[in-house]
Design an enzyme around this catalytic site. Structure first.
Site, PDB file in Angstrom:
ATOM      1  N   GLU A 148      -4.814   8.015  18.786  1.00  0.00           N
ATOM      2  CA  GLU A 148      -5.408   9.351  18.871  1.00  0.00           C
ATOM      3  C   GLU A 148      -6.433   9.555  17.748  1.00  0.00           C
ATOM      4  O   GLU A 148      -7.536  10.058  17.976  1.00  0.00           O
ATOM      5  CB  GLU A 148      -4.318  10.425  18.805  1.00  0.00           C
TER       6      GLU A 148
ATOM      7  N   SER B 207       0.728   6.473   3.305  1.00  0.00           N
ATOM      8  CA  SER B 207       1.360   7.517   4.120  1.00  0.00           C
ATOM      9  C   SER B 207       2.541   8.163   3.405  1.00  0.00           C
ATOM     10  O   SER B 207       3.211   7.527   2.587  1.00  0.00           O
ATOM     11  CB  SER B 207       1.871   6.922   5.427  1.00  0.00           C
TER      12      SER B 207
ATOM     13  N   GLN C  93       0.844  -1.192   0.000  1.00  0.00           N
ATOM     14  CA  GLN C  93       0.000   0.000   0.000  1.00  0.00           C
ATOM     15  C   GLN C  93       0.874   1.235   0.000  1.00  0.00           C
ATOM     16  O   GLN C  93       1.706   1.368   0.890  1.00  0.00           O
ATOM     17  CB  GLN C  93      -0.770   0.071   1.314  1.00  0.00           C
TER      18      GLN C  93
ATOM     19  N   GLU D 115      -9.128  -2.714   6.590  1.00  0.00           N
ATOM     20  CA  GLU D 115      -8.009  -2.876   7.510  1.00  0.00           C
ATOM     21  C   GLU D 115      -8.489  -2.909   8.958  1.00  0.00           C
ATOM     22  O   GLU D 115      -8.173  -3.802   9.719  1.00  0.00           O
ATOM     23  CB  GLU D 115      -7.042  -1.710   7.301  1.00  0.00           C
TER      24      GLU D 115
END
Lengths: 367, 395
Positions: free
Chosen positions: B378, B130, B127, B245
């Site tokens: 977070e 990011s 993938q 995911e």
């Protein structure tokens, strides 16, 4: 395989929520907690009409004949409403114990009037050493008469008869029998009154042996965890509502991640406790091989989570959360009394350790 | 509520059990301790075998080589795999995330081209999501793709790419329109990792290994037919991959967690603490029991989520709960292991005194990344706060 509620289970839960919202709103809770026994006869009659007082008893004893899953759905909603009075102690505690071990004649004699809403009951077990094992108890009977001091007996003052766990068996004692002294204990949770009860040569009717105790105690613990989950849910709802409306620095405080993440954790803890208790109820109902572990997992997790959720909720409320006027402290105090009942998380972790590490019981599987 | 298996589920389980009995490799224990580069061909062969039995992607539709398994059957699948301690599959991202995304968004030609080789592990996928400046804020990514004739020209950099070193193909999210708001100008490309201009560099992590890679794209040409979904609709395509995911990963992890806690309980009987086996130490018992219970709750949360999705048809936020739950639990589990092992816990693979040849010291370090990868704790809490509880967006 289906780990959700069936249509009839969903309906039961929904109706219970509506019933308690209508019949036992917070101002009623607050009125009752200021009374001596927190018991309301007319509310009790209405619960009996709904079938709540006989929910798990067989139909031949006047009950509705539903299972443990239905019981905990009812208790979850009672917990959400912070229902005062002896529903838990009468049905999930004393009733479950009688149902599990008494003779057919005794069941008819004791369960029928409970289901009909005519009598209340409770279980007297804990003593000064606060142990949940019958072998550690001092109370015993001699010639059909029981003697000993019991502590932390819920709703004893409104019970028509009590189930007493002694070292040599389980007995029923009529509340009007001679040799009973009932003293209120001054407890932080005002919505569930707790008593010290002393028996002195009090006539007692045997219903079973201490070996029969484990299963009904598991049922009661599971029902109590469900009640805790209802309280956690309500604490979460109140807190989220507050975080959306209370503004500081020009924004709702729930916009700030320090607050928002507390709410997210409350949600995670509430849902996880719910998963654990739904499974425990199912496992107990089915007599699954891992039922005892499942109950301990639920009680262990919820005992910590209910306290944590309460702490987070009060913290998010700031100063308001610390006031008597706000309802959170009422849930917080109920969570504390429930935390220690039937063993706190430390107790249940040790029980899990015995079952898993020492006995080597294989962990459960879906398949 | 009925947690007993129904007839179809029982049949599914029994068929799988018979198959696993005959086919699960017996020597995985020796292989599992080797570096992934060495064991990869082994995992590839195992996946091929599963595929031959039509067990590689049970959740996929039948017409694409799966079994159209219900969510509950998928849960059964992973539990059975755990029960026999089966190895993982080589093409984990292709099977779990990218294949399902191609099935959902791909053209018939794309499905025909890519799906069979994902299943057979002939082509390994990674993938490209990011970037150095786009982590939690993924939509701000800057890798750009300009259309020149019938090809896109890609320039930019990706980071944290698992399997990059061995991948044949990449699901790459790129910016195709810089003039519109950040979510609206993204497109997903399926990129051949052997294309000129693709450079893969190992990214050495705190464990010492290079499980992840950095990917560099310099004027990489990608045929326009390799757009997955619609041009400039890449955000929705990428999000659906992330949903796969978060949704299913927890179920698979139960395999590993179960194995770890069982092994740790076993080890606690041999390590001494205060002159007795650690398994007799009250504090160790408390911690092991807590961990055991939480692993069970993780399984139950997953089953409840599956039931809810089956009933409503909509995957909800349960993925975020699971992600927080398993990642933090995994760290606690490793910490308990460290407490039981004492100074031996820090010995790495290769030291003759390392516990289980260093898998625990490695695990202690590796799990540190769990609360960061696949969406930080977070970000998951933001998702719960905003999308579940309805609190105002904080960012």
């Amino acid at each position: 395989m289906e780990f959700g509620l069936s249509e009839s289970q969903r309906l039961l839960k929904e109706n219970a929520r509506k019933f308690f919202a209508g019949e036992c709103p917070m101002h009623t809770v607050r009125r009752l907690m200021d009374t001596e026994t927190a018991f309301d006869e007319s509310l009790w009659t209405k619960m009996a009409e709904q079938g709540y007082t006989g929910v798990i008893f067989p139909e031949k004893y006047g009950g509705v004949g539903l299972g443990k899953v239905e019981l905990i759905l009812l208790m979850e909603e009672a917990g959400r409403a912070l229902l005062p009075g002896p529903l838990f102690s009468t049905v999930a505690l004393a009733g479950a114990m009688i149902d599990a071990m008494a003779s057919p004649e005794q069941k008819k004699k004791y369960l029928e009037p409970i289901a009909a809403g005519e009598t209340r009951s409770t279980v007297a077990m804990l003593e000064a050493n606060a142990r949940w094992e019958a072998t550690d108890l001092q109370s015993t009977t001699m010639n059909g008469r029981i003697s000993g001091e019991k502590l932390f007996v819920p709703d004893a003052k409104v019970a028509d008869f009590m189930v007493v766990v002694a070292r040599d068996g389980i007995f029923i004692v009529d509340a009007k029998a001679p040799g009973i002294a009932i003293q209120p204990m001054k407890i932080m949770d005002l919505t569930r009154k707790i008593y010290a009860v002393r028996f002195t040569n009090t006539p007692a009717e045997r219903i079973g042996g201490v070996a029969d105790l484990a299963q009904p105690l598991d049922i009661a613990a599971t029902a109590l965890v469900a009640e805790m989950v209802g309280g956690m849910q309500r604490t979460l709802d109140i807190t989220v509502e507050y975080a959306k409306t209370r503004k500081q620095f020009g924004n709702p405080v729930g916009m700030y991640q320090a607050v928002q993440h507390q709410c997210a954790d409350m949600y995670l803890e509430t849902e996880s406790a719910r998963s654990a208790v739904y499974y425990a109820a199912w496992a107990v109902e089915q007599n699954a091989p891992d039922a005892a572990i499942a109950v301990s997992i639920a009680k262990m997790y919820a005992s910590d989570a209910a306290r944590t959720v309460g702490n987070r909720g009060i913290q998010v409320h700031g100063g308001m959360g610390f006031t008597w006027e706000n309802d959170l402290h009422l849930y917080y105090k109920r969570a504390k009394t429930s935390e220690t009942a039937f063993g706190d998380s430390t107790y249940h972790r040790e029980r899990i350790a015995r079952l898993v590490i020492d006995a080597g019981v294989a962990s459960s599987q879906t398949a | 509520m009925d947690l007993n298996l129904d007839a179809e589920e029982r049949q599914f389980r029994d068929e799988l059990r018979v198959w696993l009995e005959a086919n699960v490799p017996k020597d995985w224990a020796e292989w599992s301790e080797r570096p992934l580069e060495e064991s990869f061909p082994y995992l590839r062969a195992w996946q091929r075998k599963l595929h031959e039995g039509r067990w590689a992607a049970v959740s996929w539709p039948k017409e694409y080589g799966g079994r159209s398994a219900t969510l509950m059957q998928q849960a059964i699948f992973w539990e059975e795999m755990a029960r026999v301690q089966a190895p993982s599959m080589a093409n984990a991202l292709g099977l779990g995330l990218i294949g399902p995304t191609i099935i959902a968004y791909g053209t018939e030609a794309q499905k025909k081209r890519f799906i069979p080789k994902i299943l057979s592990a002939e082509e390994i996928w990674c993938q490209g999501f990011s970037e150095p400046n786009a982590g939690s804020d993924l939509a701000s990514l800057q890798t750009e793709a300009r259309l020149e004739g019938d090809r896109y020209v890609v320039n930019g950099q990706k980071v944290w790419t698992s399997f990059g070193w061995i991948a044949d193909w990449c699901e790459l999210v790129v910016r195709t329109d810089p003039s519109v708001p950040k979510h609206k100008g993204l497109t997903v490309l399926l990129v051949d990792m052997k294309s000129p201009g693709v450079e893969v560099r190992p990214l050495r992590q705190m464990t010492g290994e290079s499980e992840f890679n950095e990917l560099f794209f310099r004027d990489v040409r990608v045929p326009a037919e390799n757009v997955l979904g619609k041009v400039n609709d890449g955000w929705n395509v990428a999000i659906s991959t992330l949903m796969f995911e978060r949704g299913s990963f927890g179920a698979r992890l139960h395999l590993q967690f179960k194995r770890n806690i069982d092994r740790l309980i076993e080890l606690s009987r041999t390590f001494q603490r205060n002159g007795q086996p650690a398994s007799r130490d009250p504090l160790v018992r408390q911690k092991l029991a807590q961990c055991y219970a939480e692993i069970e709750i993780m399984r139950l949360n997953q089953l409840r989520a599956f039931s809810r999705i089956t009933a409503t048809g909509v995957p909800g936020p349960e993925g975020s709960i699971q992600k927080i739950f398993w990642s933090e639990l995994n760290q606690r589990l490793q910490q308990i292991a460290q407490e039981i092992f004492g100074p031996f816990g820090q010995l790495m693979a290769g030291d003759s005194r390392a516990v289980d040849n260093g898998i625990w010291s490695h695990g202690y370090l590796r799990t540190r990344g769990n609360t960061i990868e696949a969406g930080t704790s977070e970000v998951q809490r933001n998702i719960i706060g905003h999308f579940v509880l309805g609190l105002p967006r904080s960012y």
